[in-house]
Design a protein around this motif. Structure first.
Motif: not given
Length: 76
Positions: A3, A6-7
């Motif tokens: 995965k 996000k950042n």
């Protein structure tokens, strides 16, 4: 399955003695190091007082803005 985070946060070290020396002697110098720096591993080159302040300020920012990291990768 991997995965993606996000950042992604990329940080460079603060100002080092080598950065100052390169500025003073000129970036275009062929060997890039003075005699003083030739005997120091890159990982052991000290930060300047300004560089230490920059590192502390960066740490405070990261603590405030990013509570958790999924992974951390560092170089020497």
């Amino acid at each position: 399955m991997f995965k993606w985070p996000k950042n992604l946060v990329l940080i460079r070290h603060g100002e080092s003695e080598y950065n100052i020396e390169r500025f003073l002697i000129g970036v275009g110098r062929k060997d890039g190091f003075s005699e003083k720096m030739k005997n120091i591993r890159n990982a052991d080159i000290p930060l300047t007082k300004k560089g230490v302040k920059q590192a502390i300020k960066t740490g405070k920012f990261l603590r405030k803005e990013y509570k958790n990291f999924d992974a951390v990768f560092i170089s020497p």
